[in-house]
Design a protein around this motif. Sequence first.
Motif, PDB file in Angstrom:
ATOM      1  N   VAL A  15     -28.771 -56.584  -2.503  1.00 39.28           N
ATOM      2  CA  VAL A  15     -27.771 -57.451  -3.132  1.00 39.28           C
ATOM      3  C   VAL A  15     -26.684 -56.608  -3.788  1.00 39.28           C
ATOM      4  O   VAL A  15     -25.499 -56.906  -3.678  1.00 39.28           O
ATOM      5  CB  VAL A  15     -28.430 -58.406  -4.148  1.00 39.28           C
ATOM      6  CG1 VAL A  15     -27.390 -59.113  -4.987  1.00 39.28           C
ATOM      7  CG2 VAL A  15     -29.319 -59.404  -3.431  1.00 39.28           C
ATOM      8  N   ARG A  16     -27.055 -55.548  -4.469  1.00 39.41           N
ATOM      9  CA  ARG A  16     -26.072 -54.670  -5.112  1.00 39.41           C
ATOM     10  C   ARG A  16     -25.181 -53.976  -4.093  1.00 39.41           C
ATOM     11  O   ARG A  16     -24.005 -53.739  -4.333  1.00 39.41           O
ATOM     12  CB  ARG A  16     -26.787 -53.604  -5.951  1.00 39.41           C
ATOM     13  CG  ARG A  16     -27.111 -54.032  -7.332  1.00 39.41           C
ATOM     14  CD  ARG A  16     -27.468 -52.847  -8.234  1.00 39.41           C
ATOM     15  NE  ARG A  16     -27.929 -51.659  -7.551  1.00 39.41           N
ATOM     16  CZ  ARG A  16     -29.214 -51.316  -7.358  1.00 39.41           C
ATOM     17  NH1 ARG A  16     -30.171 -52.073  -7.797  1.00 39.41           N
ATOM     18  NH2 ARG A  16     -29.551 -50.213  -6.730  1.00 39.41           N
ATOM     19  N   LEU A  17     -25.720 -53.634  -2.934  1.00 46.35           N
ATOM     20  CA  LEU A  17     -24.976 -52.885  -1.930  1.00 46.35           C
ATOM     21  C   LEU A  17     -24.051 -53.751  -1.075  1.00 46.35           C
ATOM     22  O   LEU A  17     -23.178 -53.241  -0.397  1.00 46.35           O
ATOM     23  CB  LEU A  17     -25.955 -52.143  -1.003  1.00 46.35           C
ATOM     24  CG  LEU A  17     -26.782 -51.053  -1.679  1.00 46.35           C
ATOM     25  CD1 LEU A  17     -27.844 -50.532  -0.709  1.00 46.35           C
ATOM     26  CD2 LEU A  17     -25.889 -49.918  -2.145  1.00 46.35           C
ATOM     27  N   VAL A  18     -24.238 -55.043  -1.093  1.00 41.88           N
ATOM     28  CA  VAL A  18     -23.501 -55.925  -0.201  1.00 41.88           C
ATOM     29  C   VAL A  18     -22.259 -56.494  -0.876  1.00 41.88           C
ATOM     30  O   VAL A  18     -21.770 -57.526  -0.506  1.00 41.88           O
ATOM     31  CB  VAL A  18     -24.419 -57.068   0.305  1.00 41.88           C
ATOM     32  CG1 VAL A  18     -23.694 -58.005   1.231  1.00 41.88           C
ATOM     33  CG2 VAL A  18     -25.624 -56.492   1.011  1.00 41.88           C
ATOM     34  N   LYS A  19     -21.709 -55.859  -1.822  1.00 37.50           N
ATOM     35  CA  LYS A  19     -20.494 -56.313  -2.486  1.00 37.50           C
ATOM     36  C   LYS A  19     -19.311 -56.027  -1.598  1.00 37.50           C
ATOM     37  O   LYS A  19     -19.348 -55.119  -0.801  1.00 37.50           O
ATOM     38  CB  LYS A  19     -20.335 -55.627  -3.848  1.00 37.50           C
ATOM     39  CG  LYS A  19     -21.385 -56.043  -4.845  1.00 37.50           C
ATOM     40  CD  LYS A  19     -21.152 -57.450  -5.274  1.00 37.50           C
ATOM     41  CE  LYS A  19     -22.178 -57.892  -6.283  1.00 37.50           C
ATOM     42  NZ  LYS A  19     -21.980 -59.177  -6.794  1.00 37.50           N
ATOM     43  N   PRO A  20     -18.232 -56.725  -1.661  1.00 38.83           N
ATOM     44  CA  PRO A  20     -17.959 -57.846  -2.536  1.00 38.83           C
ATOM     45  C   PRO A  20     -18.631 -59.121  -2.046  1.00 38.83           C
ATOM     46  O   PRO A  20     -18.927 -59.266  -0.870  1.00 38.83           O
ATOM     47  CB  PRO A  20     -16.437 -57.995  -2.478  1.00 38.83           C
ATOM     48  CG  PRO A  20     -16.081 -57.492  -1.124  1.00 38.83           C
ATOM     49  CD  PRO A  20     -17.068 -56.391  -0.834  1.00 38.83           C
ATOM     50  N   LEU A  21     -18.853 -60.030  -2.970  1.00 44.13           N
ATOM     51  CA  LEU A  21     -19.463 -61.307  -2.647  1.00 44.13           C
ATOM     52  C   LEU A  21     -18.577 -62.058  -1.668  1.00 44.13           C
ATOM     53  O   LEU A  21     -17.393 -62.228  -1.888  1.00 44.13           O
ATOM     54  CB  LEU A  21     -19.659 -62.143  -3.911  1.00 44.13           C
ATOM     55  CG  LEU A  21     -20.266 -63.519  -3.729  1.00 44.13           C
ATOM     56  CD1 LEU A  21     -21.683 -63.407  -3.172  1.00 44.13           C
ATOM     57  CD2 LEU A  21     -20.283 -64.278  -5.032  1.00 44.13           C
ATOM     58  N   ARG A  22     -19.166 -62.475  -0.567  1.00 36.70           N
ATOM     59  CA  ARG A  22     -18.412 -63.179   0.461  1.00 36.70           C
ATOM     60  C   ARG A  22     -19.318 -64.247   1.058  1.00 36.70           C
ATOM     61  O   ARG A  22     -20.484 -64.000   1.310  1.00 36.70           O
ATOM     62  CB  ARG A  22     -18.008 -62.194   1.544  1.00 36.70           C
ATOM     63  CG  ARG A  22     -17.376 -62.810   2.756  1.00 36.70           C
ATOM     64  CD  ARG A  22     -17.105 -61.767   3.776  1.00 36.70           C
ATOM     65  NE  ARG A  22     -16.085 -60.870   3.240  1.00 36.70           N
ATOM     66  CZ  ARG A  22     -15.435 -59.984   3.960  1.00 36.70           C
ATOM     67  NH1 ARG A  22     -15.680 -59.847   5.222  1.00 36.70           N
ATOM     68  NH2 ARG A  22     -14.535 -59.215   3.398  1.00 36.70           N
ATOM     69  N   TYR A  23     -18.784 -65.398   1.222  1.00 32.06           N
ATOM     70  CA  TYR A  23     -19.533 -66.453   1.893  1.00 32.06           C
ATOM     71  C   TYR A  23     -18.569 -67.305   2.685  1.00 32.06           C
ATOM     72  O   TYR A  23     -17.363 -67.136   2.616  1.00 32.06           O
ATOM     73  CB  TYR A  23     -20.363 -67.276   0.916  1.00 32.06           C
ATOM     74  CG  TYR A  23     -19.561 -68.096  -0.060  1.00 32.06           C
ATOM     75  CD1 TYR A  23     -19.272 -69.417   0.202  1.00 32.06           C
ATOM     76  CD2 TYR A  23     -19.087 -67.542  -1.238  1.00 32.06           C
ATOM     77  CE1 TYR A  23     -18.534 -70.172  -0.690  1.00 32.06           C
ATOM     78  CE2 TYR A  23     -18.355 -68.288  -2.125  1.00 32.06           C
ATOM     79  CZ  TYR A  23     -18.087 -69.601  -1.850  1.00 32.06           C
ATOM     80  OH  TYR A  23     -17.353 -70.337  -2.722  1.00 32.06           O
ATOM     81  N   ASN A  24     -19.111 -68.196   3.465  1.00 31.90           N
ATOM     82  CA  ASN A  24     -18.296 -69.011   4.343  1.00 31.90           C
ATOM     83  C   ASN A  24     -18.676 -70.466   4.171  1.00 31.90           C
ATOM     84  O   ASN A  24     -19.829 -70.789   3.948  1.00 31.90           O
ATOM     85  CB  ASN A  24     -18.532 -68.572   5.790  1.00 31.90           C
ATOM     86  CG  ASN A  24     -17.483 -69.108   6.735  1.00 31.90           C
ATOM     87  OD1 ASN A  24     -16.783 -70.057   6.418  1.00 31.90           O
ATOM     88  ND2 ASN A  24     -17.370 -68.502   7.890  1.00 31.90           N
ATOM     89  N   VAL A  25     -17.709 -71.335   4.293  1.00 30.77           N
ATOM     90  CA  VAL A  25     -17.950 -72.769   4.263  1.00 30.77           C
ATOM     91  C   VAL A  25     -17.188 -73.371   5.444  1.00 30.77           C
ATOM     92  O   VAL A  25     -16.105 -72.907   5.791  1.00 30.77           O
ATOM     93  CB  VAL A  25     -17.505 -73.395   2.919  1.00 30.77           C
ATOM     94  CG1 VAL A  25     -16.018 -73.309   2.726  1.00 30.77           C
ATOM     95  CG2 VAL A  25     -17.965 -74.831   2.805  1.00 30.77           C
TER      96      VAL A  25
END
Length: 84
Positions: A15-25
């Motif tokens: 979780v710490r390594l997967v920055k920046p937070l990104r998601y899709n809708v």
Amino acid sequence: MTDSLKNTLTLSDAVRLVKPLRYNVMIKIVGAMCNLNCHYCYYIDKLRFYDGNHIMPLNLLEKLIKEYIETNEAEEVVFNWHGG
């Protein structure tokens, strides 16, 4: 910790390594209300199941877009619009 696990990546590490937070809708229109009338559409003949009151109010769409952009930490924000 055993030697075989010392290089294991934990969920919290990932979780710490997967920055920046990104998601899709994906914004999905009520298929039978679509204005495109594509010949391959599997929704258009379902209009009889809707009362015609399934249109997203403009203020809700604006709120969704604003919050989606603010929540994503990525440099590029992507929207997927399904339908017409």
